[in-house]
Design an enzyme around this catalytic site. Structure first.
Site, PDB file in Angstrom:
ATOM      1  N   GLY A  13     -30.868  52.023  87.046  1.00 15.02           N
ATOM      2  CA  GLY A  13     -29.457  52.454  87.246  1.00 15.02           C
ATOM      3  C   GLY A  13     -29.847  54.358  87.351  1.00 15.02           C
ATOM      4  N   ASP A  64     -30.529  44.555  91.465  1.00 18.02           N
ATOM      5  CA  ASP A  64     -29.509  44.271  90.862  1.00 18.02           C
ATOM      6  C   ASP A  64     -30.117  43.625  89.536  1.00 18.02           C
ATOM      7  OD1 ASP A  64     -27.352  43.141  89.445  1.00 18.02           O
ATOM      8  OD2 ASP A  64     -26.580  42.159  90.764  1.00 18.02           O
ATOM      9  N   VAL A  65     -29.945  44.512  88.451  1.00 16.04           N
ATOM     10  CA  VAL A  65     -30.782  43.724  87.102  1.00 16.04           C
ATOM     11  C   VAL A  65     -30.247  42.789  86.540  1.00 16.04           C
ATOM     12  CG1 VAL A  65     -31.390  46.388  86.438  1.00 16.04           C
ATOM     13  CG2 VAL A  65     -29.230  45.529  85.804  1.00 16.04           C
ATOM     14  N   SER A 143     -24.728  53.149  73.248  1.00 12.72           N
ATOM     15  CA  SER A 143     -23.523  53.969  73.128  1.00 12.72           C
ATOM     16  C   SER A 143     -22.998  53.843  71.680  1.00 12.72           C
ATOM     17  CB  SER A 143     -22.592  53.338  74.060  1.00 12.72           C
ATOM     18  OG  SER A 143     -21.332  54.242  74.023  1.00 12.72           O
ATOM     19  N   TYR A 155     -17.468  46.378  76.800  1.00 11.25           N
ATOM     20  CA  TYR A 155     -18.640  47.337  76.859  1.00 11.25           C
ATOM     21  C   TYR A 155     -19.037  47.528  75.355  1.00 11.25           C
ATOM     22  CZ  TYR A 155     -20.625  51.979  77.659  1.00 11.25           C
ATOM     23  OH  TYR A 155     -21.655  52.878  77.972  1.00 11.25           O
ATOM     24  N   ALA A 158     -21.318  44.536  74.363  1.00 14.23           N
ATOM     25  CA  ALA A 158     -22.676  44.599  75.115  1.00 14.23           C
ATOM     26  C   ALA A 158     -23.636  45.674  74.327  1.00 14.23           C
ATOM     27  CB  ALA A 158     -22.426  45.046  76.644  1.00 14.23           C
ATOM     28  N   LYS A 159     -23.022  46.805  74.083  1.00 15.03           N
ATOM     29  CA  LYS A 159     -23.751  48.002  73.710  1.00 15.03           C
ATOM     30  C   LYS A 159     -24.327  47.670  72.053  1.00 15.03           C
ATOM     31  CE  LYS A 159     -24.086  50.565  77.168  1.00 15.03           C
ATOM     32  NZ  LYS A 159     -25.268  50.694  77.789  1.00 15.03           N
TER      33      LYS A 159
HETATM   34  P1  NAP Z   1     -23.319  56.177  86.039  1.00 12.10           P
HETATM   35  O1  NAP Z   1     -23.491  57.610  86.438  1.00 12.10           O
HETATM   36  O2  NAP Z   1     -21.892  55.283  86.392  1.00 12.10           O
HETATM   37  O3  NAP Z   1     -24.686  55.415  86.558  1.00 12.10           O
HETATM   38  C1  NAP Z   1     -25.038  54.250  86.332  1.00 12.10           C
HETATM   39  C2  NAP Z   1     -26.038  53.790  87.272  1.00 12.10           C
HETATM   40  O4  NAP Z   1     -26.365  52.250  87.077  1.00 12.10           O
HETATM   41  C3  NAP Z   1     -25.543  53.808  88.934  1.00 12.10           C
HETATM   42  O5  NAP Z   1     -26.370  54.509  89.767  1.00 12.10           O
HETATM   43  C4  NAP Z   1     -25.036  52.301  89.015  1.00 12.10           C
HETATM   44  O6  NAP Z   1     -25.164  52.085  90.481  1.00 12.10           O
HETATM   45  C5  NAP Z   1     -26.259  51.738  88.324  1.00 12.10           C
HETATM   46  N1  NAP Z   1     -26.133  50.328  88.278  1.00 12.10           N
HETATM   47  C6  NAP Z   1     -24.803  49.704  88.046  1.00 12.10           C
HETATM   48  N2  NAP Z   1     -24.925  48.245  88.040  1.00 12.10           N
HETATM   49  C7  NAP Z   1     -26.279  48.070  88.351  1.00 12.10           C
HETATM   50  C8  NAP Z   1     -26.854  46.813  88.530  1.00 12.10           C
HETATM   51  N3  NAP Z   1     -26.579  45.707  88.259  1.00 12.10           N
HETATM   52  N4  NAP Z   1     -28.341  46.911  88.824  1.00 12.10           N
HETATM   53  C9  NAP Z   1     -28.880  48.264  88.985  1.00 12.10           C
HETATM   54  N5  NAP Z   1     -28.211  49.338  88.801  1.00 12.10           N
HETATM   55  C10 NAP Z   1     -27.001  49.436  88.428  1.00 12.10           C
HETATM   56  O7  NAP Z   1     -23.609  56.216  84.361  1.00 12.10           O
HETATM   57  P2  NAP Z   1     -24.173  57.059  83.231  1.00 12.10           P
HETATM   58  O8  NAP Z   1     -22.855  57.799  82.479  1.00 12.10           O
HETATM   59  O9  NAP Z   1     -25.270  57.823  83.751  1.00 12.10           O
HETATM   60  O10 NAP Z   1     -24.616  56.043  82.101  1.00 12.10           O
HETATM   61  C11 NAP Z   1     -25.886  55.137  82.234  1.00 12.10           C
HETATM   62  C12 NAP Z   1     -26.138  54.395  81.106  1.00 12.10           C
HETATM   63  O11 NAP Z   1     -25.778  55.423  79.743  1.00 12.10           O
HETATM   64  C13 NAP Z   1     -25.282  53.340  81.184  1.00 12.10           C
HETATM   65  O12 NAP Z   1     -25.908  52.243  80.315  1.00 12.10           O
HETATM   66  C14 NAP Z   1     -23.905  53.747  79.954  1.00 12.10           C
HETATM   67  O13 NAP Z   1     -23.158  52.564  79.669  1.00 12.10           O
HETATM   68  C15 NAP Z   1     -24.801  54.464  79.084  1.00 12.10           C
HETATM   69  N6  NAP Z   1     -23.928  55.502  78.407  1.00 12.10           N
HETATM   70  C16 NAP Z   1     -23.219  56.469  79.142  1.00 12.10           C
HETATM   71  C17 NAP Z   1     -22.413  57.265  78.318  1.00 12.10           C
HETATM   72  C18 NAP Z   1     -21.772  58.523  79.062  1.00 12.10           C
HETATM   73  O14 NAP Z   1     -21.085  59.193  78.518  1.00 12.10           O
HETATM   74  N7  NAP Z   1     -21.947  59.003  80.249  1.00 12.10           N
HETATM   75  C19 NAP Z   1     -22.114  57.211  76.905  1.00 12.10           C
HETATM   76  C20 NAP Z   1     -22.883  56.278  76.340  1.00 12.10           C
HETATM   77  C21 NAP Z   1     -24.001  55.417  76.919  1.00 12.10           C
HETATM   78  P3  NAP Z   1     -23.741  52.276  91.538  1.00 12.10           P
HETATM   79  O15 NAP Z   1     -23.787  53.729  91.535  1.00 12.10           O
HETATM   80  O16 NAP Z   1     -24.254  51.581  92.760  1.00 12.10           O
HETATM   81  O17 NAP Z   1     -22.834  51.455  90.868  1.00 12.10           O
END
Ligand code: NAP
Length: 254
Positions: A13, A64-65, A143, A155, A158-159
């Site tokens: 991701g 796709d993971v 998270s 979510y 999962a987390k």
């Molecule tokens: P993001 O900007 O939405 O980026 C997530 C990335 O994962 C995207 O590039 C997406 O690709 C990719 N992805 C989704 N499904 C996938 C799959 N099946 N195989 C491979 N890649 C895939 O999210 P983020 O905010 O950076 O979050 C990253 C991680 O941190 C996630 O696990 C999220 O749950 C966790 N997190 C985030 C926050 C927050 O506040 N942002 C807080 C706590 C935890 P597409 O663009 O093609 O969909």
């Protein structure tokens, strides 16, 4: 091409958000980096950025993971192009938020598949290389929602699952020189939180301001804040730290 000594990191991701910042950070730390995302072309910008900014090797990998054959193909591609992976960051994630009574089974399954099945498949594939070295670092992205969050039954399950998965892998893989830890971010400014703001009918600025009021350090997190914590767990110095969950949330979490 990297020399045989250049350690290899995989970040899932990694085309944007926390994953992109983590890929950049690990490259700056000295790793050749596989920038894995659903669509290979989405990862090209980060790959170019890594190569130009750090001089490290990097490749874009489309996978796709949550799909076993896609993961196997990706791991083979990475090992053939960069070498055996020593660091894996399971970061790929999606949101399908809704209150329980409105949440579809598909929305439940999709979130569990990407976060949990994805981390399982990637870790299982990567550890095959790590145990032979014998050295490795697996860092899973959890998270603060693992502690419970309205509208996120899928979510948060999962987390929270990621945290149990992390502790169990730490127990199983420690004897092979592999540590397994989790970083649990609070609010981080990315496309994911921007999409949440839109879903609840707020501007991103208003949504961030409302969140800041609840965050002790008085600001929202940036992707680089999470990358710094991943960098620590990935380091050789962290070799006696395993099975831990580090909340990176500008405060205790909740
Ligand atoms: P993001 O900007 O939405 O980026 C997530 C990335 O994962 C995207 O590039 C997406 O690709 C990719 N992805 C989704 N499904 C996938 C799959 N099946 N195989 C491979 N890649 C895939 O999210 P983020 O905010 O950076 O979050 C990253 C991680 O941190 C996630 O696990 C999220 O749950 C966790 N997190 C985030 C926050 C927050 O506040 N942002 C807080 C706590 C935890 P597409 O663009 O093609 O969909």
């Amino acid at each position: 091409m990297p020399t045989a000594q250049t350690p290899v990191a995989i970040v899932t991701g990694a085309a944007r958000g926390i994953g992109a910042a983590t890929a950049m950070r690990l490259a700056a730390d000295g790793y050749a980096v596989a920038v894995l995302d659903l669509d290979e072309s989405d990862a090209n910008d980060i790959v170019n950025n890594i190569i130009h900014t750090t001089g490290r090797a990097a490749i874009a990998v489309g996978a796709d993971v949550s799909d076993e054959s896609s993961v196997e193909k990706a791991i083979t591609q990475i090992a053939d192009s960069l070498g055996s992976p020593t660091v894996l960051v399971n970061n790929a994630g999606i949101l399908r938020d809704n209150l329980l009574f409105k949440m579809s089974a598909d929305d439940w399954d999709s979130v569990i598949r990407v976060h949990l099945r994805g981390a399982f498949l990637m870790s299982k594939a990567a550890q095959r290389f790590m145990i032979g070295q014998p050295y490795g670092r697996i860092i899973n992205v959890s998270s603060t929602s693992a502690l419970g969050n309205r509208g996120q039954a899928n979510y948060s399950a999962a987390k929270a699952g990621i945290q149990g998965f992390t502790k169990t892998l730490a127990i199983e893989l420690g004897k092979f020189g592999i540590t397994v830890n989790a970083v649990a971010p609070g609010f981080v400014e990315t496309d994911m939180t921007a999409a949440t703001a839109e879903r609840v009918g707020m501007t991103f600025e208003a949504f961030k301001a409302a969140s800041i009021a609840e965050i002790p350090v008085g600001r929202v997190g940036q992707p680089e804040d999470i990358a710094a914590a991943v960098s620590f767990f990935a380091s050789k110095d962290a070799g006696y730290v395993s099975g831990q969950v580090l909340y990176v949330a500008g405060g205790p979490g909740q």
